[in-house]
Design a protein around this motif. Structure first.
Motif, PDB file in Angstrom:
ATOM      1  N   PHE A 166       0.837  -1.202   0.000  1.00 42.41           N
ATOM      2  CA  PHE A 166       0.000   0.000   0.000  1.00 42.41           C
ATOM      3  C   PHE A 166       0.877   1.260   0.000  1.00 42.41           C
ATOM      4  CE2 PHE A 166      -2.500   3.259   2.337  1.00 42.41           C
ATOM      5  CZ  PHE A 166      -3.552   3.375   1.440  1.00 42.41           C
ATOM      6  N   PHE A 167       1.956   1.239   0.795  1.00 38.28           N
ATOM      7  CA  PHE A 167       2.888   2.375   0.827  1.00 38.28           C
ATOM      8  C   PHE A 167       3.497   2.604  -0.556  1.00 38.28           C
ATOM      9  CE2 PHE A 167       7.103   4.221   1.240  1.00 38.28           C
ATOM     10  CZ  PHE A 167       6.896   5.291   2.100  1.00 38.28           C
ATOM     11  N   ASP A 168       3.913   1.515  -1.206  1.00 35.72           N
ATOM     12  CA  ASP A 168       4.515   1.626  -2.536  1.00 35.72           C
ATOM     13  C   ASP A 168       3.497   2.157  -3.552  1.00 35.72           C
ATOM     14  OD1 ASP A 168       6.872   0.657  -1.514  1.00 35.72           O
ATOM     15  OD2 ASP A 168       6.520  -1.413  -2.170  1.00 35.72           O
ATOM     16  N   LEU A 169       2.237   1.757  -3.399  1.00 38.65           N
ATOM     17  CA  LEU A 169       1.193   2.236  -4.305  1.00 38.65           C
ATOM     18  C   LEU A 169       1.039   3.756  -4.194  1.00 38.65           C
ATOM     19  CD1 LEU A 169      -1.273   1.754  -6.212  1.00 38.65           C
ATOM     20  CD2 LEU A 169      -2.653   1.480  -4.126  1.00 38.65           C
ATOM     21  N   ILE A 170       0.937   4.255  -2.958  1.00 44.25           N
ATOM     22  CA  ILE A 170       0.790   5.700  -2.752  1.00 44.25           C
ATOM     23  C   ILE A 170       2.034   6.431  -3.242  1.00 44.25           C
ATOM     24  CG2 ILE A 170       0.413   7.525  -1.054  1.00 44.25           C
ATOM     25  CD1 ILE A 170      -1.985   5.717  -1.437  1.00 44.25           C
ATOM     26  N   SER A 171       3.197   5.854  -2.994  1.00 44.32           N
ATOM     27  CA  SER A 171       4.458   6.483  -3.396  1.00 44.32           C
ATOM     28  C   SER A 171       4.564   6.602  -4.916  1.00 44.32           C
ATOM     29  CB  SER A 171       5.636   5.672  -2.858  1.00 44.32           C
ATOM     30  OG  SER A 171       6.868   6.264  -3.215  1.00 44.32           O
ATOM     31  N   SER A 172       4.006   5.626  -5.631  1.00 47.09           N
ATOM     32  CA  SER A 172       4.158   5.584  -7.091  1.00 47.09           C
ATOM     33  C   SER A 172       3.342   6.640  -7.817  1.00 47.09           C
ATOM     34  CB  SER A 172       3.743   4.199  -7.609  1.00 47.09           C
ATOM     35  OG  SER A 172       2.339   4.015  -7.472  1.00 47.09           O
ATOM     36  N   MET A 173       2.389   7.278  -7.141  1.00 44.68           N
ATOM     37  CA  MET A 173       1.479   8.200  -7.824  1.00 44.68           C
ATOM     38  C   MET A 173       1.638   9.647  -7.348  1.00 44.68           C
ATOM     39  SD  MET A 173      -2.107   6.999  -6.023  1.00 44.68           S
ATOM     40  CE  MET A 173      -1.978   5.342  -6.648  1.00 44.68           C
ATOM     41  N   GLN A 174       2.787   9.993  -6.809  1.00 43.86           N
ATOM     42  CA  GLN A 174       2.966  11.326  -6.235  1.00 43.86           C
ATOM     43  C   GLN A 174       2.977  12.451  -7.268  1.00 43.86           C
ATOM     44  OE1 GLN A 174       3.037  12.157  -2.721  1.00 43.86           O
ATOM     45  NE2 GLN A 174       2.008  10.201  -3.074  1.00 43.86           N
ATOM     46  N   ASN A 175       3.187  12.110  -8.535  1.00 42.16           N
ATOM     47  CA  ASN A 175       3.174  13.141  -9.577  1.00 42.16           C
ATOM     48  C   ASN A 175       1.779  13.371 -10.151  1.00 42.16           C
ATOM     49  OD1 ASN A 175       5.960  13.616  -9.425  1.00 42.16           O
ATOM     50  ND2 ASN A 175       6.406  11.941 -10.839  1.00 42.16           N
ATOM     51  N   GLU A 176       0.797  12.581  -9.707  1.00 42.79           N
ATOM     52  CA  GLU A 176      -0.567  12.720 -10.205  1.00 42.79           C
ATOM     53  C   GLU A 176      -1.343  13.740  -9.360  1.00 42.79           C
ATOM     54  OE1 GLU A 176      -1.289  11.225 -12.898  1.00 42.79           O
ATOM     55  OE2 GLU A 176       0.366   9.775 -12.995  1.00 42.79           O
ATOM     56  N   THR A 177      -2.437  14.258  -9.928  1.00 44.79           N
ATOM     57  CA  THR A 177      -3.327  15.123  -9.144  1.00 44.79           C
ATOM     58  C   THR A 177      -4.022  14.280  -8.090  1.00 44.79           C
ATOM     59  OG1 THR A 177      -5.276  14.763 -10.541  1.00 44.79           O
ATOM     60  CG2 THR A 177      -3.752  16.526 -11.197  1.00 44.79           C
ATOM     61  N   MET A 178      -4.585  14.934  -7.071  1.00 44.31           N
ATOM     62  CA  MET A 178      -5.253  14.187  -6.004  1.00 44.31           C
ATOM     63  C   MET A 178      -6.497  13.466  -6.548  1.00 44.31           C
ATOM     64  SD  MET A 178      -3.182  14.594  -3.626  1.00 44.31           S
ATOM     65  CE  MET A 178      -3.816  14.159  -2.011  1.00 44.31           C
ATOM     66  N   GLU A 179      -7.182  14.080  -7.499  1.00 41.76           N
ATOM     67  CA  GLU A 179      -8.349  13.431  -8.100  1.00 41.76           C
ATOM     68  C   GLU A 179      -7.927  12.157  -8.827  1.00 41.76           C
ATOM     69  OE1 GLU A 179     -11.783  14.328 -11.487  1.00 41.76           O
ATOM     70  OE2 GLU A 179     -10.480  15.935 -10.791  1.00 41.76           O
ATOM     71  N   GLN A 180      -6.820  12.229  -9.567  1.00 44.23           N
ATOM     72  CA  GLN A 180      -6.328  11.048 -10.269  1.00 44.23           C
ATOM     73  C   GLN A 180      -5.840   9.990  -9.286  1.00 44.23           C
ATOM     74  OE1 GLN A 180      -3.461  13.180 -12.650  1.00 44.23           O
ATOM     75  NE2 GLN A 180      -4.759  13.176 -14.469  1.00 44.23           N
ATOM     76  N   GLN A 181      -5.215  10.436  -8.198  1.00 43.82           N
ATOM     77  CA  GLN A 181      -4.758   9.472  -7.191  1.00 43.82           C
ATOM     78  C   GLN A 181      -5.920   8.683  -6.619  1.00 43.82           C
ATOM     79  OE1 GLN A 181      -2.039  10.875  -4.147  1.00 43.82           O
ATOM     80  NE2 GLN A 181      -1.096  12.370  -5.548  1.00 43.82           N
ATOM     81  N   CYS A 182      -7.027   9.382  -6.333  1.00 48.43           N
ATOM     82  CA  CYS A 182      -8.203   8.703  -5.784  1.00 48.43           C
ATOM     83  C   CYS A 182      -8.686   7.621  -6.746  1.00 48.43           C
ATOM     84  CB  CYS A 182      -9.311   9.720  -5.518  1.00 48.43           C
ATOM     85  SG  CYS A 182     -10.788   9.020  -4.771  1.00 48.43           S
ATOM     86  N   ALA A 183      -8.761   7.961  -8.032  1.00 53.37           N
ATOM     87  CA  ALA A 183      -9.224   6.992  -9.032  1.00 53.37           C
ATOM     88  C   ALA A 183      -8.263   5.811  -9.131  1.00 53.37           C
ATOM     89  CB  ALA A 183      -9.380   7.679 -10.383  1.00 53.37           C
ATOM     90  N   LEU A 184      -6.952   6.090  -9.079  1.00 52.77           N
ATOM     91  CA  LEU A 184      -5.959   5.014  -9.189  1.00 52.77           C
ATOM     92  C   LEU A 184      -5.982   4.097  -7.963  1.00 52.77           C
ATOM     93  CD1 LEU A 184      -2.983   7.077 -10.665  1.00 52.77           C
ATOM     94  CD2 LEU A 184      -4.277   5.279 -11.835  1.00 52.77           C
ATOM     95  N   ILE A 185      -6.176   4.679  -6.781  1.00 50.05           N
ATOM     96  CA  ILE A 185      -6.240   3.862  -5.556  1.00 50.05           C
ATOM     97  C   ILE A 185      -7.452   2.938  -5.605  1.00 50.05           C
ATOM     98  CG2 ILE A 185      -6.573   3.949  -3.053  1.00 50.05           C
ATOM     99  CD1 ILE A 185      -5.033   6.628  -3.091  1.00 50.05           C
ATOM    100  N   GLU A 186      -8.607   3.494  -6.001  1.00 46.98           N
ATOM    101  CA  GLU A 186      -9.808   2.663  -6.072  1.00 46.98           C
ATOM    102  C   GLU A 186      -9.660   1.581  -7.134  1.00 46.98           C
ATOM    103  OE1 GLU A 186     -14.626   3.159  -5.886  1.00 46.98           O
ATOM    104  OE2 GLU A 186     -13.466   4.760  -6.834  1.00 46.98           O
ATOM    105  N   LYS A 187      -9.074   1.949  -8.264  1.00 52.54           N
ATOM    106  CA  LYS A 187      -8.862   0.964  -9.319  1.00 52.54           C
ATOM    107  C   LYS A 187      -7.966  -0.176  -8.834  1.00 52.54           C
ATOM    108  CE  LYS A 187      -7.035   0.451 -14.020  1.00 52.54           C
ATOM    109  NZ  LYS A 187      -6.313   1.119 -15.142  1.00 52.54           N
ATOM    110  N   ALA A 188      -6.882   0.169  -8.131  1.00 56.56           N
ATOM    111  CA  ALA A 188      -5.969  -0.852  -7.604  1.00 56.56           C
ATOM    112  C   ALA A 188      -6.687  -1.774  -6.627  1.00 56.56           C
ATOM    113  CB  ALA A 188      -4.773  -0.181  -6.927  1.00 56.56           C
ATOM    114  N   PHE A 189      -7.541  -1.195  -5.796  1.00 50.28           N
ATOM    115  CA  PHE A 189      -8.282  -2.012  -4.821  1.00 50.28           C
ATOM    116  C   PHE A 189      -9.202  -2.997  -5.528  1.00 50.28           C
ATOM    117  CE2 PHE A 189     -12.074  -2.724  -2.199  1.00 50.28           C
ATOM    118  CZ  PHE A 189     -11.488  -3.247  -1.058  1.00 50.28           C
ATOM    119  N   LEU A 190      -9.952  -2.499  -6.515  1.00 47.35           N
ATOM    120  CA  LEU A 190     -10.917  -3.352  -7.214  1.00 47.35           C
ATOM    121  C   LEU A 190     -10.215  -4.448  -8.013  1.00 47.35           C
ATOM    122  CD1 LEU A 190     -13.429  -0.613  -8.430  1.00 47.35           C
ATOM    123  CD2 LEU A 190     -13.767  -2.263  -6.587  1.00 47.35           C
TER     124      LEU A 190
END
Length: 698
Positions: A655-679
């Protein structure tokens, strides 16, 4: 999911036309008005400026729009300035309508209408009648909606306003569509488009009409054409700065992508639409987006996620009285429970659907509307003569172009007639089959009370609104996926002076037990801050622990008691430019520009086996608050989720690595990527716990 039609508020369009029609000028206008407000002005002039400021924020900043409208009401009442009061009441009515508070909106519009009558301004009387009609249309009270629209249309015709009649035609199209009369709807849209093109050429009306015509193509299954016109409509709204319109645009585009089979694109646009609706406090629009997302989850084989979205949409729709959305949710819930083979609930929601459908589209309602149309027939004929005379004065070349388009759309109308009739017969057959199947499912159905649904309503009424955190931190997201209908995970936030507190809490258990603990937790958090408005985060958790123990009537020396909650707590001190952190069995992540880092909390829970001896036991960590820094709070639900392919937990390191990998994205995009990874990780596995992730970028 019924697509969202665009409606037009006449008051705002006319006011905007008198101030500016270009998005690029909006900031300059606002700055000028605020500069005037800062100077010494007569009270009547101040009211006018406040109303103008409210109108400028109408489609871009709901909170500011409401603030200036409230200020205008207060000052106009104090000075007895009737004209200013009329405008201010309308502005507040617009705010209430946007929030889905339709009863309040009608009250403000009615007060505005009365004030305009006192002033003797027939033009604004006509505009207020249409605003009232729009609210009744949202409530699916089509008889009242047609009544007020036709009254407004007659008044506009008497005033010789071709543009005003065009807006009324657009509104009639929306009402006819809600009734299920697509042929009449298309005719009204054509007339609205033609009149606007021949007169004012207002970009908002142009965009709204094209968007609604695109919807007709969507209903016909001509998805490429629908996408084409939706994107033209979107460009108009983007260029005009109509931010509050964009949520519905994105939702409509998402629906077309869904029909075309592009599920990922559909999810992206529906979530984008939901985010904008929440940003603008548009509750009705948010409900529409939630239903669309529920549809996608149901169709992609995730009925549990679909239930979460549908139930949230149902609560909103019932609270604000949007019966069309409520009707849609009942139907979709019957389908989900049938998919889950819970036939008793499937039957229950099917019966609610049929009952509400009959209430909205019943024979008596249809006869009343038809009678209303006939009553206005003679007035309409006289008015059409006046309208025709006005149109003849316009450019011949413009009329020729409009006539060509009119003929083209008329052909579409003929095709629609056959399609709509066929769809009507298919729907009637479907209803009969559904009724027969329901009879087979249960012949002795008993009345049951859904305690979980009731608990959800209670919890949602008490928990802080997720949209509110975006007002405090525009660069933020909240990803909340309860395992059941109600959740043991919750977010809490409060502002106290220059200190903003933000917490992510994970209560013992999930479902109803966890939800009950969450209600206790929210109350205790509020109570603690009320008693100590500037408390450090460590002392905050100390006092919260003691109050939780007292509230749950527990013995802190009993080491076997594990009920309570884990919590990570941040406090953003804006005066000191620093952030404090304390955690009870929960860490948090932050990135101050040097990469993602973790701070661990203390290893004991709130309400658990821990004694407080008077000294601070929860540590307080202070960090500098730098612009561009990101902060993440989260429960353990994501990390504990088992994957479909591995049957192993996701784990904290991943989970830490997932959050770390998206630090250049907007917060809106991060939310979508986190949910996508979970699903993707979960797949068809059952969700094991509630999931909550909060992200804030300064």
């Amino acid at each position: 999911m019924m697509r969202k039609h665009f409606h037009i508020t006449l008051f705002f369009l006319f006011l905007l036309a008198g101030v500016s029609s270009l998005h690029a000028q909006k900031k300059k206008i606002i700055d000028s008005l605020q500069g005037q407000l800062a100077k010494e002005q007569p009270d009547t002039q101040r009211v006018n400026i406040l109303n103008l400021l409210a109108s400028q924020y109408r489609f871009t900043d709901h909170a500011q729009h409401k603030y200036y409208a409230d200020q205008a009401i207060t000052l106009s009442k104090k000075t007895g300035y009737t004209k200013g009061m009329a405008g201010a009441y309308n502005m507040m009515g617009l705010a209430c309508e946007n929030e889905g508070r339709y009863t309040a909106a009608l009250a403000y519009y009615d007060s505005s209408l009365t004030a305009w009558k006192t002033v003797g301004d027939k033009s604004f009387e006509a505009k207020m009648l249409l605003n009232i009609a729009n609210v009744y249309n949202e409530k699916a009270d089509y008889k009242s909606a047609i009544d007020y629209t036709l009254r407004s249309q007659k008044a506009q015709q008497d005033l010789g306003s071709v543009f005003g009649v065009a807006v009324c035609k657009l509104t009639l199209g929306n009402i006819y569509y809600g009734e299920g009369d697509s042929k009449a709807a298309l005719t009204s849209y054509e007339e609205a488009w033609k009149m606007n093109r021949a007169s004012d050429k207002n970009p908002e009306l142009e965009a709204a009409t094209l968007g609604n015509i695109a919807g007709m193509f969507n209903d016909m299954g001509q998805y490429d054409s629908a996408m084409y016109y939706y994107r033209i409509s979107l460009d108009y709204f983007l260029n005009g700065g109509f931010t509050s319109r964009l949520g519905s645009c994105y939702n409509n585009i998402g629906t077309v992508w869904e029909h075309l089979g592009h599920t990922d694109s559909a999810f992206y646009y529906h979530r984008k639409g939901l985010a904008l609706h929440l940003q603008m406090s548009n509750t009705e629009g948010a409900a529409s987006s939630l239903i669309s997302l529920g549809d996608l989850f149901r169709k992609t084989g995730d009925p549990d996620s679909a239930l979460v979205y549908y139930n949230n949409a149902l609560v909103i729709s019932k609270n604000i009285g949007t019966r069309d959305n409520e009707l849609e949710v009942y139907y979709q819930l019957s389908q989900v429970y049938k998919q889950k083979k819970d036939f008793e609930k499937a039957l229950s929601y099917s019966e609610r659907y049929i009952g509400l459908y009959d209430s909205i589209h019943g024979q008596e309602q249809t006869r009343a509307i038809e009678k209303l149309r006939n009553n206005y027939l003679l007035d309409q004929k006289d008015a059409e003569i006046k309208t025709a005379e006005a149109l003849r004065k316009l450019s011949d070349e413009t009329n020729r172009r409009n006539f060509i388009l009119f003929l083209s759309l008329s052909l579409i109308g003929l095709l629609l007639t056959g399609i709509v009739f066929q769809r009507y017969r298919t729907k009637q057959k479907h209803n009969r089959q559904l009724s027969l199947k329901n009879d087979e499912i249960s012949t002795q159905k008993k009345e049951i009370t859904d305690s979980i649904d009731y608990a959800k309503k209670i919890q949602e009424a008490i928990l802080p609104d997720h949209a509110g955190v975006r007002q405090l931190f525009p660069g933020s997201f909240v990803l909340w996926r309860p395992r059941d209908i109600v959740s043991g995970d919750f977010m809490w936030y409060r502002r106290s002076g220059e200190r903003i507190y933000l917490a992510c809490a994970d209560c013992t258990g999930h479902g109803v037990p966890g939800a009950l603990v969450s209600i206790v937790g929210v109350n205790l958090l509020n109570e603690t801050l009320d008693n100590s408005p500037s408390i450090t985060t460590g002392n905050f958790l100390d006092r919260l622990h003691l109050r939780m123990v007292q509230s749950m009537n527990k013995d802190v020396t009993n080491r076997e008691r594990k009920d309570g909650m884990d919590i990570s707590l941040l406090c953003f001190d804006l005066s000191k430019n620093e952030v404090e952190f304390s955690g009870a069995s929960r860490p948090f992540y932050f990135n101050d520009g040097t990469g993602l880092q973790q701070l661990r909390g203390d290893k004991f829970s709130i309400g658990g086996a821990k004694e407080i001896d008077g000294a601070s036991s929860f540590a307080t960590t202070q960090l500098p608050l730098k612009k561009g820094s990101s902060f993440y709070l989260f429960s353990d639900g994501f990390a504990d989720q088992f994957g479909e392919s591995t049957n192993k937990k996701f784990m904290t390191k991943r989970f830490f690595d997932l959050i770390s990998s998206m630090q250049n994205e907007t917060m809106e995009q991060q939310c979508a990527l986190i949910e996508k990874a979970f699903l993707e990780w979960k797949g068809h596995q059952e969700q094991v716990d509630d999931v909550l992730v909060i992200g804030v970028r300064i």
